[in-house]
Design a protein around this motif. Sequence first.
Motif, short mmCIF file in Angstrom:
data_model
loop_
_atom_site.label_atom_id
_atom_site.label_comp_id
_atom_site.label_asym_id
_atom_site.label_seq_id
_atom_site.Cartn_x
_atom_site.Cartn_y
_atom_site.Cartn_z
N ALA A 1 25.83 -8.00 8.63
CA ALA A 1 26.72 -7.12 7.95
C ALA A 1 26.23 -6.90 6.58
N ARG A 2 25.26 -7.02 6.26
CA ARG A 2 24.59 -7.04 4.65
C ARG A 2 24.04 -5.61 4.67
N PRO A 3 24.40 -4.92 3.48
CA PRO A 3 23.58 -3.64 3.56
C PRO A 3 22.23 -3.65 3.44
N ASP A 4 21.62 -2.56 4.18
CA ASP A 4 20.08 -2.67 4.39
C ASP A 4 19.47 -1.20 4.34
N LEU A 5 19.93 -0.58 3.32
CA LEU A 5 19.20 0.72 3.10
C LEU A 5 18.54 0.82 1.70
N TRP A 6 17.30 1.20 1.58
CA TRP A 6 16.53 0.91 0.26
C TRP A 6 15.91 2.43 -0.11
N ASP A 7 15.71 2.62 -1.28
CA ASP A 7 15.08 3.60 -1.74
C ASP A 7 13.93 3.26 -2.84
N ASP A 8 12.84 2.72 -2.66
CA ASP A 8 11.78 2.07 -3.05
C ASP A 8 12.43 0.70 -3.08
N ASP A 9 12.54 -0.03 -3.94
CA ASP A 9 12.91 -1.46 -4.04
C ASP A 9 14.51 -1.65 -4.66
N ALA A 10 15.15 -0.36 -4.73
CA ALA A 10 16.44 -0.61 -5.19
C ALA A 10 17.31 -0.34 -3.81
N PRO A 11 18.15 -0.87 -3.98
CA PRO A 11 19.49 -0.76 -2.78
C PRO A 11 19.84 0.78 -2.74
N ALA A 12 20.10 1.56 -1.73
CA ALA A 12 20.62 2.74 -1.61
C ALA A 12 22.06 3.01 -0.95
N SER A 13 22.87 3.90 -1.11
CA SER A 13 23.71 4.06 -0.28
C SER A 13 24.08 5.46 -0.12
N GLN A 14 24.01 5.91 1.30
CA GLN A 14 24.04 7.46 1.69
C GLN A 14 24.82 7.48 3.04
N PRO A 15 25.84 8.16 2.74
CA PRO A 15 26.48 8.41 4.40
C PRO A 15 25.65 9.48 5.42
N GLY A 16 26.01 9.00 6.61
CA GLY A 16 25.33 9.89 7.69
C GLY A 16 24.51 8.95 8.64
N TYR A 17 24.25 9.73 9.78
CA TYR A 17 23.43 8.92 10.76
C TYR A 17 21.94 8.47 10.65
N GLY B 1 0.71 -1.18 -0.06
CA GLY B 1 -0.19 -0.14 0.13
C GLY B 1 0.77 1.25 0.01
N TYR B 2 2.18 1.24 0.29
CA TYR B 2 2.80 2.28 0.00
C TYR B 2 3.34 2.94 -1.08
N ASP B 3 3.17 3.89 -1.66
CA ASP B 3 3.41 4.59 -2.92
C ASP B 3 5.36 4.56 -3.20
N HIS B 4 5.75 4.97 -1.94
CA HIS B 4 7.29 5.03 -1.78
C HIS B 4 7.68 4.57 -0.49
N PHE B 5 9.18 4.03 -0.36
CA PHE B 5 9.61 3.62 0.71
C PHE B 5 11.36 4.02 0.63
N TYR B 6 11.61 4.54 1.86
CA TYR B 6 13.08 4.89 2.15
C TYR B 6 13.17 4.37 3.34
N GLY B 7 14.18 3.22 3.51
CA GLY B 7 14.64 2.99 4.97
C GLY B 7 15.29 1.54 4.94
N PHE B 8 14.90 0.86 5.84
CA PHE B 8 15.44 -0.82 5.85
C PHE B 8 14.45 -1.73 6.12
N ARG B 9 14.68 -2.85 5.93
CA ARG B 9 13.60 -4.07 5.85
C ARG B 9 13.97 -4.78 7.28
N SER B 10 15.01 -4.85 7.56
CA SER B 10 15.31 -5.89 8.67
C SER B 10 15.17 -5.32 10.01
N GLY B 11 15.31 -6.02 11.44
CA GLY B 11 14.99 -5.56 12.57
C GLY B 11 15.63 -4.52 13.15
N ALA B 12 17.01 -4.46 12.79
CA ALA B 12 17.76 -3.43 13.38
C ALA B 12 19.24 -3.17 12.31
N VAL B 13 19.52 -1.98 12.17
CA VAL B 13 20.67 -1.76 11.34
C VAL B 13 21.68 -0.76 12.14
#
Length: 481
Positions: A180-196, A158-170
Amino acid sequence: MIAKFTRRAILSTAASGGAALVLGTDSASLAQAPSRPPNMVFIVADDMGHADISCNGGRDFTTANIDRIAAQGARFTQAYANSPVCTASRVAIITGRYQARLPVGLEEPLAGSTKPGIGLPPGHPTLPSLLKKAGYNTALVGKWHLGNLPDFGPLQSGYDHFYGFRSGAVDYFRHVDSLARPDLWDDDAPASQPGYLTGLLGDRAIKVIADYARGGKPFLLSLHFNAPHWPWEGPDDQAESDRLGGRNLRDFDGGSRQIYKRMILALDAQVGRVLKALEDNGLSRNTIVIFTSDNGGERFADTWPFNGRKTELLEGGLRVPALISWPARIPAGLVSEQVTANMDWLPTLVAAAGTSPDPAFPPDGINLLPQLEARAAPVERRLFWRYKALWQRAARVGDWKYLRILDNTFLFNVADDPMERANLKQRQKDIYARLEAEWNAWNATMLPETEASFTENNTGKNWVDRPGAKPVTLEPDPELH
């Protein structure tokens, strides 16, 4: 302008049973309900204790921005999570139903990709899918934790857009999961962005608000922070993240109350930025803002005045902050003693949008708008829980609470005894028998619990969930801590 208020004033207000906090407006000055459906910003913290915010009695620091939501709207003093862990509780939040009605709700918690085929069914009605049908734009910024691609995900539910993570904690800096697998997403594409990550989620939420403000349609923004869930990393702790290399998110030897404080204050700062973005875009008056947590607090949390924590059906594992503001409709400064559960948010928000739940999937939660808009008297609730670790069961009916942990059973009056110290099951045998029978009747309508053995808070001790079952030693589950 919102006047300042002290912890003493807040607590005396709560004790008085409903006199307003400091009021920004009063009921007489509220305008007529707007013709346009409200926007919604649904903020969920992760593993936050009941008193980790100052308007709920927090003693170590002030969460000024989160407190603004209470001052501008309402604060529930008896708010419960549907589960003491996050996957199950998030199933209830997004569906408005007891999580034990769905197989994914039995996975407490959902251990990432180790459970193939388990997730929130895309065909099940959800808060975003119901609002989307009613003409809303919908976005999730933050935590999902309800199943993995390719079968499950925010865009499938039901969401049009998603930015975040899929697992329980990162990790807050490396944005990797417990393996230790990358888990940041922009919609269904992996994302890479530095920062807290807390700041990154705030940045994206502000962008979503600005974009949707220009679009003209009402919107739902689900802003589900990872804070203050472990790993214990504040905004200035990248060196600690680098030391661990993202390999030990459980971080059992790390953290402190001071680090935890910095994590919450970073979260509070982002809430302030989101509130300002609503103001800057002229959206504050007709936007519903909710702040709550998925379950009770963990190692460093303040669960005062309750005992227990995450993974436990004691009050500290279940009581959560619950704040809501809607200046166009809800009087400011309301303190409500209505017992709530986080499955109530769906029917409340769907009603606010002027639409209805799917009749094939009726909510188990209730619409809270009568308590919020008309200051209606609290209604008695019947709430039920089960959690497979330690074979825990609980029910709250009125002021009474039935609790079972393994073979130990209890009856508490949680209004008189919020710390759950006096076991009244012998003095009040009729009440105890009635609550136990009600729990059994409720449980018979849920999916059956799985046959398995579970450890006591994952310490390696064998506990058997059914008489005669063969003990099994389980590997530690990183999601339990």
